[in-house]
Enzyme design. Structure first.
Site, short mmCIF file in Angstrom:
data_model
loop_
_atom_site.label_atom_id
_atom_site.label_comp_id
_atom_site.label_asym_id
_atom_site.label_seq_id
_atom_site.Cartn_x
_atom_site.Cartn_y
_atom_site.Cartn_z
N TYR A 56 5.06 -5.09 3.89
CA TYR A 56 4.06 -5.13 4.96
C TYR A 56 3.88 -6.54 5.53
CZ TYR A 56 2.54 -0.33 3.76
OH TYR A 56 2.47 1.03 3.54
N LYS A 95 10.43 -1.06 -8.42
CA LYS A 95 11.72 -0.39 -8.30
C LYS A 95 12.79 -1.46 -8.58
CE LYS A 95 14.17 3.27 -7.18
NZ LYS A 95 14.13 4.58 -7.84
N ASP A 105 9.30 5.83 -8.73
CA ASP A 105 9.53 7.29 -8.61
C ASP A 105 9.07 8.01 -9.88
OD1 ASP A 105 11.59 5.78 -9.69
OD2 ASP A 105 13.21 7.02 -8.91
N ASP A 119 -3.08 7.05 -2.54
CA ASP A 119 -3.40 8.30 -1.84
C ASP A 119 -3.14 9.49 -2.77
OD1 ASP A 119 -3.65 6.68 0.52
OD2 ASP A 119 -3.08 8.42 1.75
MG MG Z 1 -2.84 4.44 3.04
#
Ligand code: MG
Ligand code: NAI
Length: 335
Positions: A123, A171, A204, A232
């Site tokens: 990001y 990862k 994962d 989330d």
């Molecule tokens: Mg979000």
């Protein structure tokens, strides 16, 4: 005490005022300064995050943010204002707790916190398409300094909240130069916290376990993108997005915001669940204003209301109460 309030877009205009009412109930002297940001603001003025909003947010130091709508395609001049605000405020950590709440949609035994690095990873905002428009490239950046900072935040939080384990999620097998660095530095920091157990999982695998056995997680320490997704997912076990709070923290500043977005499918109907923002405000009290007793009172009022079956529509469907009715109940409970 002073609070900068940014409602944003969509249900932000409904759930944020409800949470401000609750805050005023426990801190009558609270001074509220309103500021604007979001997609609607961008449509009106060409600016999603006005400079005056950033200035007010920085001056006040404590922000309650609703949600902003962001299209899933490139719009010239637009980028997510909350991502920019987190950067401009230098809130390097995003704390996203999920604990069991007494609603039929929650999973018993879940009590975890995702500690998400907030300033880098994928990001960093360095993303472009080639001239032909056929190849998109984004930079993923992980630094030792930011990883040390977020790891200390996670371990200190574990200690303060008497938690037992920090799980580093990464990862590193596929991305050894970035996630591998994150993992290595996090384990280095772990050596200063021998009282806390440390382990690590590939993201994962972590996703699999978070669905299958969420109660196995305690503190989850992870780079930006994975933290966004896993929190989330975890929110489903706390009862849903309408109940999931978050707090961004910097060294002297904090931005409280729910995990959910602007929910255009229900915006304007007055039925959104204000719990996520109310609990985010409680996190501001607990972690930024150092008022844990008041935060406990808000958490307890929410628990009591939900235990009685006072539900909004996201939990119970059409017969759910409105945003304002739920806030009234919490305010009444707080006396
Ligand atoms: Mg979000
Ligand atoms: P969303 O979180 O807005 O909604 C997902 C689903 O959960 C919808 O069905 C919605 O009705 C429901 N929901 C969310 N919050 C709720 C609440 N408080 N009460 C009851 N139901 C609730 O995510 P979605 O639909 O993917 O994104 C919508 C917009 O929000 C997009 O433009 C997206 O970019 C933006 N967004 C903004 C965020 C932020 O500002 N931090 C975070 C996530 C999405």
């Amino acid at each position: 005490m002073k609070l900068c309030v940014i409602e944003g877009d969509g249900i932000g205009h409904e759930v944020v005022p409800a949470a401000v009412r609750v805050l005023r109930q426990v801190i009558p002297e609270l001074e509220v300064v309103s500021a604007e940001a979001g997609w609607d603001r961008f449509q009106d003025t060409g600016e999603a995050l006005p400079e005056e909003t950033v200035k007010t947010a920085k001056d006040v130091g404590a922000v309650l943010f609703g949600a902003c709508s962001s299209p899933s395609y490139a719009v010239a001049g637009y980028s997510s204002p909350i991502v920019s605000l987190r950067k401009r405020m230098e809130t390097f950590a995003n704390l996203r707790p999920t604990r069991f709440l007494p609603v039929p949609t929650a999973r018993a035994g879940v009590d975890l916190v995702v500690v998400r690095e907030n300033t880098e990873g994928l990001y960093v905002g360095d993303e472009h398409t080639d001239d032909a428009g056929n190849t998109g490239t984004a930079t993923k950046r992980i630094t030792r300094a930011a990883t040390e900072r977020i790891a200390h935040t996670a371990f200190r939080l574990a200690r303060n909240e008497k938690r037992k384990r920090v799980t580093i999620v990464h990862k590193g097998n596929v991305l050894p130069q970035t996630d591998g660095l994150f993992r290595r530095v996090a384990y280095e920091v772990a050596k200063s916290y021998r009282d806390i157990e440390t382990d690590d999982l590939l993201v994962d695998t972590a996703a699999y376990w978070m669905v299958k056995e969420p109660a196995r997680f305690d503190v989850v320490l992870t780079p930006n993108l994975y933290g966004d997704i896993l929190s989330d997912m975890a929110a489903a076990w706390g009862g849903g997005l309408g109940l999931a709070p978050a707090l961004n923290i910097g060294s002297q500043v904090a931005v409280a915001e729910p995990v959910h977005g602007s929910a255009p499918d229900i915006a304007g109907k007055g039925i959104a669940n204000p719990t996520a923002v109310i609990l985010s405000a409680a996190m501001l009290l607990r972690h930024h204003w150092n008022k844990p007793a008041i935060a406990d009172r808000i958490d307890a009022a929410v628990n009591a209301a939900l235990s009685r079956g006072d539900y909004t529509a996201d939990i119970v469907g059409d017969k759910g109460m409105s945003t304002a009715e739920f806030a009234d109940i919490i305010c009444a409970q707080l006396g």
